[in-house]
Design a protein around this motif. Structure first.
Motif, PDB file in Angstrom:
ATOM      1  N   SER A 101       0.866  -1.177   0.000  1.00  0.00           N
ATOM      2  CA  SER A 101       0.000   0.000   0.000  1.00  0.00           C
ATOM      3  C   SER A 101       0.897   1.220   0.000  1.00  0.00           C
ATOM      4  N   ASP A 103      -7.821   0.095   0.407  1.00  0.00           N
ATOM      5  CA  ASP A 103      -6.641  -0.254  -0.380  1.00  0.00           C
ATOM      6  C   ASP A 103      -7.016  -1.106  -1.589  1.00  0.00           C
ATOM      7  N   ARG A 114      -6.254  -0.172  -5.430  1.00  0.00           N
ATOM      8  CA  ARG A 114      -5.429  -1.115  -6.183  1.00  0.00           C
ATOM      9  C   ARG A 114      -6.172  -1.629  -7.415  1.00  0.00           C
TER      10      ARG A 114
END
Length: 507
Positions: A147, A314, A318
């Motif tokens: 991350s 996250d 992503r």
């Protein structure tokens, strides 16, 4: 810093049996799991071997270091694994392992990451290869970051075949990798996957990303503009509040209930970035980036709900970045026409830049692009992984990806593959800066009002796989070099001259 690591007993036992029956003297692969900062513990879900490279060569091999011993081996016959290791050097294709990690990380959901590597070698060879292994860990970490708030550590698991044992080390990431970068940590096996809780979120978004002037390096290309917009939105998303199963999330509160949980993210009212873009002198347009992402995350039962929310956030970011990366990887992609008028332009100009490299401020014609949609494949103990399909691809492609990248069999029944983003067609729609159009945001669909045709072109909002990109080519390219007040004065003077000319003619 991770002080203890727990591996899933079922999966790691299967991995050990597979390695012992393979007859290999060496193997390297990825460690899939999670590093929990709140618990200071690491969790290992599975080990995935790195496949052979394009030339068919293994990612890890032993090379004989003593020519004399090699000649004597031919006379004495084959050596045991331990004897081979004593006279050999471990060689790892670091770039190939890193590329494997980059592609696998796209298939992992929230709370699942490439947390390191494993190696199957003898004990003495492992001790003599710590620097090589540490460098490989560093390459993998760079290729598959966890991350933006990445932990500066990864795991290195050694599976020794003589004597048979497992050891785990914590590899501290730094620019200068040495043997001291590896630190031992406790390792044991237990029930990990069965203790995971699942969280699901359907996230709708609409971003207004300013398009910079053509002189601002390559900041105005499609890929750079979207990447910048996603990066800015990631900071806003991480500050969003959340509801889990309709209840307000309290920091550090554990999630006690089992099963699947629904997450809803609440963003504060944002500033009008469209209006702010008009005031910037280096902005020539605005990219309207909207759509919806289906997201999953998995958390250990003792982790707080705030950590589960962070994993969902996250995963959303992503997923957006992965879709853009897939588009950018298609370097040979051609710019296709979207209507009959643009066919002639294509015939006159047969060569086009890939869409990801288009300079938006210099755009002269309309273009469209289908974005990949996300599908979910059953993995281990009721968990899922994901893959992305282009518009022309069918679900059968997922099976090949699972075999090649994850070393697993995809379900033979395609109905077991979840396709929540299957409805509608993902699209990118760019209006020419010379064929001026104004996007009307805030509706269920995105409408273009074209000054040339005078017709409305409407596309419904695709809530699952779609990302509608509308290039707003309004009067911004004028205002970026003129102050509004100055423009008003000029218009007033022009109007006064016209009125005076008309009065003189009438008299």
């Amino acid at each position: 810093m991770v002080k203890a690591v727990v591996g899933d007993e079922t999966q790691l036992t299967l991995a050990e049996d597979r390695l012992s029956q393979s007859g290999l003297t060496s193997q390297v692969g990825l460690v899939i799991g999670k590093l929990s900062s709140t618990l200071d513990r690491g969790f290992v879900y599975d080990l995935i071997p790195t496949p052979p490279n394009d030339a068919g060569e293994p990612a890890c091999s032993l090379i004989e270091t003593n020519a004399a011993s090699l000649k004597s081996d031919k006379k004495k016959g084959s050596k045991s694994k331990s004897q081979t290791a004593d006279s050999s050097t471990l060689v790892i294709d670091k770039d190939w392992v890193a590329e494997h990690a980059r592609q696998v990380s796209r298939m992992l959901l929230g709370g699942m990451n490439v947390v390191g590597i494993y190696v199957w070698v003898g004990d003495s060879l492992f001790k003599n290869s710590t620097v090589t292994l540490s460098q490989t860990v560093k390459e993998v970490a760079d290729a598959a970051p966890i991350s933006q708030t990445d932990r500066e550590e990864r795991l290195l698991i050694h599976i020794c075949y003589s004597p048979r044992r497992w050891t785990c080390r914590n590899c501290v990431l730094s620019s200068n990798i040495t043997s001291s970068s590896i630190r031992p940590c406790d390792f044991k096996m237990g029930k990990v996957l069965n203790s995971l809780q699942s969280f699901k979120c359907t996230y709708n978004f609409e971003l207004s990303v300013p398009i910079c002037h053509e002189n601002a390096a390559d900041a105005s290309t499609l890929s750079a503009t979207l990447r910048r917009g996603i990066s800015v939105h990631a900071k806003e998303l991480r500050s969003a509040k959340a509801l889990i199963d309709g209840n307000w999330v309290v920091d550090d509160e554990p999630c006690l209930s089992e099963g699947s949980h629904e997450v809803e993210l609440l963003l504060p009212f944002m500033k009008n970035t469209f209006a702010e873009a008009c005031r910037q002198r280096d902005v020539t347009g605005v990219l309207i980036f909207s759509g919806s992402v289906c997201s999953f995350a998995y958390s250990y039962s003792k982790e707080s709900v705030s950590q589960s929310v962070a994993d969902i956030k996250d995963d959303i970011i992503r997923s957006l970045q992965s879709r853009l990366d897939i588009i950018c990887d298609e370097v040979d992609e051609d710019l296709g026409p979207t209507d009959d008028d643009s066919v002639e332009a294509v015939e006159e100009k047969p060569t086009h830049k890939p869409i990801s490299r288009l300079v938006l401020s210099l755009l002269r014609e309309r273009c469209s692009l289908a974005f990949p949609r996300r599908v979910f494949i059953p993995w281990l103990a009721g968990t899922y992984i994901c893959d992305y399909l282009q518009q022309s691809e069918r679900v059968e492609v997922v099976k090949d990806h699972c075999v090649e990248l994850m070393s697993m069999r995809a379900p033979s029944d395609a109905s077991m593959i979840l396709q929540p983003e299957a409805e509608g067609a993902a699209s990118l729609l760019a209006k020419s800066f010379w064929d001026i159009g104004i996007a009307v945001p805030g509706h269920s669909g995105s409408t273009f009002i074209s000054e040339k045709s005078g017709k409305n072109e409407t596309s419904d909002r695709r809530p699952l796989e779609s990302f509608n990109f509308n290039i707003v080519a309004a009067f911004l390219f004028l205002l970026h070099s003129f102050n509004f007040n100055i423009l008003a004065v000029l218009l007033f003077l022009l109007l006064a001259i016209l009125i005076g000319f008309v009065l003189v003619r009438l008299s």
